[in-house]
Design an enzyme around this catalytic site. Structure first.
Site, PDB file in Angstrom:
ATOM      1  N   LYS A  14      -4.830  -5.368   1.007  1.00 57.87           N
ATOM      2  CA  LYS A  14      -5.010  -6.474   1.613  1.00 57.87           C
ATOM      3  C   LYS A  14      -4.450  -7.790   0.350  1.00 57.87           C
ATOM      4  O   LYS A  14      -4.837  -8.562   1.004  1.00 57.87           O
ATOM      5  CB  LYS A  14      -6.931  -7.226   1.382  1.00 57.87           C
ATOM      6  CG  LYS A  14      -7.293  -6.076   2.772  1.00 57.87           C
ATOM      7  CD  LYS A  14      -7.866  -7.213   3.549  1.00 57.87           C
ATOM      8  CE  LYS A  14      -8.033  -6.271   4.745  1.00 57.87           C
ATOM      9  NZ  LYS A  14      -7.037  -6.512   6.141  1.00 57.87           N
ATOM     10  N   HIS A  60       1.370   0.129  13.729  1.00 56.26           N
ATOM     11  CA  HIS A  60       0.834   1.503  13.773  1.00 56.26           C
ATOM     12  C   HIS A  60      -0.916   0.905  14.418  1.00 56.26           C
ATOM     13  O   HIS A  60      -1.512  -0.142  13.933  1.00 56.26           O
ATOM     14  CB  HIS A  60       0.528   1.571  12.271  1.00 56.26           C
ATOM     15  CG  HIS A  60       1.243   2.400  11.494  1.00 56.26           C
ATOM     16  ND1 HIS A  60       0.917   3.618  10.723  1.00 56.26           N
ATOM     17  CD2 HIS A  60       2.682   2.314  11.345  1.00 56.26           C
ATOM     18  CE1 HIS A  60       2.122   4.441  10.296  1.00 56.26           C
ATOM     19  NE2 HIS A  60       3.314   3.587  10.921  1.00 56.26           N
ATOM     20  N   TYR A  84      -9.948  -3.805   8.855  1.00 52.01           N
ATOM     21  CA  TYR A  84      -8.146  -3.323   8.154  1.00 52.01           C
ATOM     22  C   TYR A  84      -7.425  -4.147   9.169  1.00 52.01           C
ATOM     23  O   TYR A  84      -6.371  -5.180   8.389  1.00 52.01           O
ATOM     24  CB  TYR A  84      -8.120  -1.767   8.272  1.00 52.01           C
ATOM     25  CG  TYR A  84      -7.065  -0.880   7.735  1.00 52.01           C
ATOM     26  CD1 TYR A  84      -7.229  -0.748   6.737  1.00 52.01           C
ATOM     27  CD2 TYR A  84      -5.096  -1.207   8.717  1.00 52.01           C
ATOM     28  CE1 TYR A  84      -6.672  -0.055   5.926  1.00 52.01           C
ATOM     29  CE2 TYR A  84      -5.087  -0.603   7.404  1.00 52.01           C
ATOM     30  CZ  TYR A  84      -4.897  -0.319   6.896  1.00 52.01           C
ATOM     31  OH  TYR A  84      -4.102   0.466   5.890  1.00 52.01           O
ATOM     32  N   TYR A 128      -5.282   8.198   4.352  1.00 53.17           N
ATOM     33  CA  TYR A 128      -6.867   7.802   3.730  1.00 53.17           C
ATOM     34  C   TYR A 128      -7.558   9.258   3.222  1.00 53.17           C
ATOM     35  O   TYR A 128      -8.760   9.761   4.436  1.00 53.17           O
ATOM     36  CB  TYR A 128      -7.026   6.520   3.357  1.00 53.17           C
ATOM     37  CG  TYR A 128      -6.747   5.279   3.601  1.00 53.17           C
ATOM     38  CD1 TYR A 128      -6.022   5.162   4.774  1.00 53.17           C
ATOM     39  CD2 TYR A 128      -6.634   4.773   2.470  1.00 53.17           C
ATOM     40  CE1 TYR A 128      -5.500   3.527   4.140  1.00 53.17           C
ATOM     41  CE2 TYR A 128      -6.305   3.575   2.996  1.00 53.17           C
ATOM     42  CZ  TYR A 128      -5.634   2.915   3.070  1.00 53.17           C
ATOM     43  OH  TYR A 128      -4.866   1.745   3.737  1.00 53.17           O
ATOM     44  N   PRO A 177      -6.348  -1.880  -4.939  1.00 56.35           N
ATOM     45  CA  PRO A 177      -5.038  -2.511  -3.283  1.00 56.35           C
ATOM     46  C   PRO A 177      -5.611  -0.454  -2.169  1.00 56.35           C
ATOM     47  O   PRO A 177      -5.634  -1.309  -0.916  1.00 56.35           O
ATOM     48  CB  PRO A 177      -4.319  -1.132  -3.518  1.00 56.35           C
ATOM     49  CG  PRO A 177      -4.216  -0.244  -5.186  1.00 56.35           C
ATOM     50  CD  PRO A 177      -5.595  -0.948  -5.244  1.00 56.35           C
TER      51      PRO A 177
HETATM   52  P1  FAD Z   1       2.886 -12.038  -7.025  1.00 55.70           P
HETATM   53  O1  FAD Z   1       3.490 -11.125  -5.997  1.00 55.70           O
HETATM   54  O2  FAD Z   1       2.266 -11.703  -8.139  1.00 55.70           O
HETATM   55  O3  FAD Z   1       4.181 -12.880  -7.663  1.00 55.70           O
HETATM   56  C1  FAD Z   1       4.340 -14.530  -8.831  1.00 55.70           C
HETATM   57  C2  FAD Z   1       5.491 -14.195  -8.720  1.00 55.70           C
HETATM   58  O4  FAD Z   1       5.014 -15.856 -10.475  1.00 55.70           O
HETATM   59  C3  FAD Z   1       5.689 -12.980 -10.144  1.00 55.70           C
HETATM   60  O5  FAD Z   1       7.690 -13.424  -9.182  1.00 55.70           O
HETATM   61  C4  FAD Z   1       6.451 -13.256 -10.897  1.00 55.70           C
HETATM   62  O6  FAD Z   1       7.560 -13.351 -12.521  1.00 55.70           O
HETATM   63  C5  FAD Z   1       6.356 -14.897 -11.206  1.00 55.70           C
HETATM   64  N1  FAD Z   1       5.178 -15.632 -12.315  1.00 55.70           N
HETATM   65  C6  FAD Z   1       4.564 -14.757 -13.247  1.00 55.70           C
HETATM   66  N2  FAD Z   1       4.260 -15.763 -14.287  1.00 55.70           N
HETATM   67  C7  FAD Z   1       5.156 -17.008 -14.791  1.00 55.70           C
HETATM   68  C8  FAD Z   1       5.571 -18.045 -14.560  1.00 55.70           C
HETATM   69  N3  FAD Z   1       4.562 -18.618 -16.169  1.00 55.70           N
HETATM   70  N4  FAD Z   1       6.238 -18.828 -14.594  1.00 55.70           N
HETATM   71  C9  FAD Z   1       6.962 -18.865 -13.516  1.00 55.70           C
HETATM   72  N5  FAD Z   1       7.215 -17.389 -12.923  1.00 55.70           N
HETATM   73  C10 FAD Z   1       5.604 -16.552 -13.247  1.00 55.70           C
HETATM   74  N6  FAD Z   1      -1.705  -4.530  -2.637  1.00 55.70           N
HETATM   75  C11 FAD Z   1      -1.465  -3.907  -1.386  1.00 55.70           C
HETATM   76  O7  FAD Z   1      -2.295  -4.890  -0.926  1.00 55.70           O
HETATM   77  N7  FAD Z   1      -0.753  -2.716  -1.629  1.00 55.70           N
HETATM   78  C12 FAD Z   1      -0.980  -2.119  -2.583  1.00 55.70           C
HETATM   79  O8  FAD Z   1      -0.216  -1.224  -2.277  1.00 55.70           O
HETATM   80  C13 FAD Z   1      -0.059  -2.922  -4.300  1.00 55.70           C
HETATM   81  N8  FAD Z   1       0.782  -2.037  -5.278  1.00 55.70           N
HETATM   82  C14 FAD Z   1       0.283  -3.028  -5.998  1.00 55.70           C
HETATM   83  C15 FAD Z   1       1.126  -2.757  -7.071  1.00 55.70           C
HETATM   84  C16 FAD Z   1       1.553  -3.414  -7.617  1.00 55.70           C
HETATM   85  C17 FAD Z   1       2.338  -2.875  -9.631  1.00 55.70           C
HETATM   86  C18 FAD Z   1       0.779  -5.339  -8.260  1.00 55.70           C
HETATM   87  C19 FAD Z   1       0.662  -6.212  -9.295  1.00 55.70           C
HETATM   88  C20 FAD Z   1       0.407  -5.523  -6.962  1.00 55.70           C
HETATM   89  C21 FAD Z   1       0.147  -4.769  -5.389  1.00 55.70           C
HETATM   90  N9  FAD Z   1      -0.395  -5.192  -4.875  1.00 55.70           N
HETATM   91  C22 FAD Z   1      -0.874  -4.175  -3.344  1.00 55.70           C
HETATM   92  C23 FAD Z   1      -1.032  -6.182  -5.173  1.00 55.70           C
HETATM   93  C24 FAD Z   1       0.440  -7.726  -3.752  1.00 55.70           C
HETATM   94  O9  FAD Z   1       1.420  -7.083  -4.506  1.00 55.70           O
HETATM   95  C25 FAD Z   1       0.198  -8.836  -5.030  1.00 55.70           C
HETATM   96  O10 FAD Z   1      -1.596  -9.476  -3.964  1.00 55.70           O
HETATM   97  C26 FAD Z   1       1.771  -9.722  -4.367  1.00 55.70           C
HETATM   98  O11 FAD Z   1       2.449  -9.189  -4.672  1.00 55.70           O
HETATM   99  C27 FAD Z   1       0.279 -10.962  -4.342  1.00 55.70           C
HETATM  100  O12 FAD Z   1       1.526 -11.998  -3.926  1.00 55.70           O
HETATM  101  P2  FAD Z   1       1.752 -13.382  -4.948  1.00 55.70           P
HETATM  102  O13 FAD Z   1       3.111 -13.867  -4.464  1.00 55.70           O
HETATM  103  O14 FAD Z   1       0.367 -13.869  -4.690  1.00 55.70           O
HETATM  104  O15 FAD Z   1       2.067 -13.268  -6.591  1.00 55.70           O
HETATM  105  C1  DHB Z   2       0.009   1.155   1.149  1.00 59.77           C
HETATM  106  C2  DHB Z   2      -0.762   0.222   0.240  1.00 59.77           C
HETATM  107  C3  DHB Z   2      -2.011  -0.067  -0.048  1.00 59.77           C
HETATM  108  O1  DHB Z   2      -2.662  -0.559  -0.777  1.00 59.77           O
HETATM  109  C4  DHB Z   2      -2.307   0.342   1.260  1.00 59.77           C
HETATM  110  O2  DHB Z   2      -4.245   0.697   1.334  1.00 59.77           O
HETATM  111  C5  DHB Z   2      -1.574   1.216   2.650  1.00 59.77           C
HETATM  112  C6  DHB Z   2      -0.922   1.135   2.234  1.00 59.77           C
HETATM  113  C7  DHB Z   2       1.802   1.180   0.942  1.00 59.77           C
HETATM  114  O3  DHB Z   2       2.094   0.742   0.138  1.00 59.77           O
HETATM  115  O4  DHB Z   2       2.354   1.797   1.884  1.00 59.77           O
END
Ligand code: FAD
Ligand code: DHB
Length: 393
Positions: free
Chosen positions: A298, A75, A388, A203, A294
């Site tokens: 980021k 994009h 961004y 947005y 979100p």
């Molecule tokens: P996570 O993806 O949370 O991975 C952590 C892992 O550790 C998981 O698999 C979990 O099961 C595991 N875990 C937890 N506790 C334990 C334990 N005690 N022992 C072993 N394993 C464990 N970001 C955006 O930019 N845009 C979005 O639209 C967006 N939507 C989101 C929606 C939701 C519901 C959530 C929760 C987050 C969202 N985020 C979004 C944020 C983004 O998805 C996260 O920043 C990203 O997943 C971070 O990755 P991570 O690997 O650090 O953590």
């Molecule tokens: C999406 C999520 C976001 O938080 C964002 O800022 C843009 C796109 C998405 O899930 O596609």
């Protein structure tokens, strides 16, 4: 009891844990990943969707770029919509950088496939995961798997276990400060089987609240609505969601196409940063150390940025240079605080403040002023474009 040894024990098989393990493997450094959920659950979790240009480059450099190049949607910019008008912000024209829409779920799928093909050790469905002796030179992870007790001794433990994980909680409270703030609204997100009605993400700030139109593929749309923090998903039947999306995203001469909703959930919005990302031989990455609301897309990108820094620092350590590992927390937090202010300002610019009527009315007009300035100023647009599309890793 099954005792095992590895160089780096990684807790969590989200994007941060899986990518770190893959980057270490690429550099010839052993690791073991311990995850408390099943592989199916990890693969099905729908979250973020936008990859910064540096994240795409990182995944490609690590050999994970084939499907991303074929199916990711590059994009050039976004639309900002307010006061019933839609304005294009073209990052590529402004600063020569782009973003790529490719679901977090797809990144995780590619990582799991790569690990499976390479025969990596990942324990899924590990119960009672705990970390021990992180201040010593031989920290340990214990857990139960298939009814058997396991113990892994490592040089380092990495907490990639998300916001609710056990690693950050194992740092003594006196040694860590948690900075956070919540927001008085939440996001309702849907996936729908309908081609996107837009070429770029929209947005929108509307009097009724924020709305966003994103996508996952040429056939699948992803849409979000600002809702009350107390709302439950049962209060939002599909018809109500579409009606609200039509109202908040509508502009004359444009049609939002509706389709079958295949997933819907409500996510709270939070900003959170831990004061340290390392303690002894324990290191935190991704959501374990920080969370953003979100709106700036980021969360996933920050997790990848941490992994790039920590992976390089661990490679440095095994090559005899400990300076990058000693500086990891400070370097990652310095980048993260810049990302925090961006995510907070995008969030505050685009959501309706549900406060008392007088201040909410003032805030809304001030937000419109900000958006009017931004869409009329090339300097302001370049600043948005730089943040961004992503600060350097
Ligand atoms: P996570 O993806 O949370 O991975 C952590 C892992 O550790 C998981 O698999 C979990 O099961 C595991 N875990 C937890 N506790 C334990 C334990 N005690 N022992 C072993 N394993 C464990 N970001 C955006 O930019 N845009 C979005 O639209 C967006 N939507 C989101 C929606 C939701 C519901 C959530 C929760 C987050 C969202 N985020 C979004 C944020 C983004 O998805 C996260 O920043 C990203 O997943 C971070 O990755 P991570 O690997 O650090 O953590
Ligand atoms: C999406 C999520 C976001 O938080 C964002 O800022 C843009 C796109 C998405 O899930 O596609």
């Amino acid at each position: 009891m099954s005792p095992e040894n590895t160089r780096v024990a990684i807790i969590g098989a989200g994007p941060a844990g899986l990518l770190l393990s893959w980057a270490l493997r690429d550099a010839g450094i052993d690791s073991i990943v311990v995850e408390n959920r099943s592989q199916e659950y990890v693969l099905a979790r729908i979250r973020a969707g936008v990859l910064e240009q540096s994240a795409v480059e990182t995944l490609t450099r690590l050999g994970l770029g084939d499907r991303l190049a074929a199916e990711g949607l590059e994009h050039d910019g976004i639309y900002l919509q307010f006061a019933g008008e839609r304005h294009n912000i073209d990052f590529n024209t402004l600063i020569g950088r782009t973003v790529t829409v490719y679901g977090q779920q797809e990144v995780v799928k590619d990582l799991i496939k790569a690990h499976t093909d390479a025969g990596s050790t990942i324990y899924y469905e590990a119960a009672d995961v705990a970390v021990h002796d992180v201040e010593s030179t031989s920290p340990r992870v214990t857990f139960r798997h298939d009814g058997e007790a396991h113990e892994i001794t490592a040089d380092f433990i990495v907490g990639a276990d998300g916001f609710h994980g056990v690693c950050r909680a194992s740092i003594p409270p006196k040694a860590i400060t948690l900075y956070d703030r919540s927001y008085p609204f939440a996001w309702l997100g849907i996936l729908a089987d309908v081609p996107p009605s837009t070429d770029e993400l929209i947005y929108a700030l509307h009097e009724d609240g924020f709305a966003m139109h994103s996508m996952r593929s040429p056939q699948v749309s992803r849409l979000y609505l600002q809702v009350d923090t107390a709302d439950s998903i049962d209060q939002w039947p599909d018809e109500r969601i579409w009606e609200e999306l039509q109202t908040r995203l509508g502009v004359p001469g444009w049609t939002l196409h509706e389709g079958a909703v295949t997933d819907k959930s409500i996510t709270p919005m939070r900003s959170f940063v831990a004061s340290r990302l390392s303690y002894g031989n324990l290191f935190l990455t991704g959501d374990a150390g920080h969370i953003v609301p979100p709106t700036g897309a980021k969360g996933l990108n920050s997790a990848i940025a941490d992994v790039v820094l920590l992976g390089a620092a661990l490679v440095g350590h095994y090559a005899g240079d400990d300076a990058p590992l000693a500086g990891y927390g400070e370097a990652a937090l310095r980048r993260q605080w810049k990302v925090q202010q961006f995510s907070q300002s995008m969030t505050e610019m685009l959501h309706r403040n549900p406060g008392d009527l007088q201040s909410a009315a003032f805030d809304y007009r001030s937000q419109l002023g900000r958006l009017d300035y931004l869409t009329g100023s090339l300097l302001a647009q370049r600043e948005l474009a730089e943040q961004y599309t992503g600060l350097p890793f």
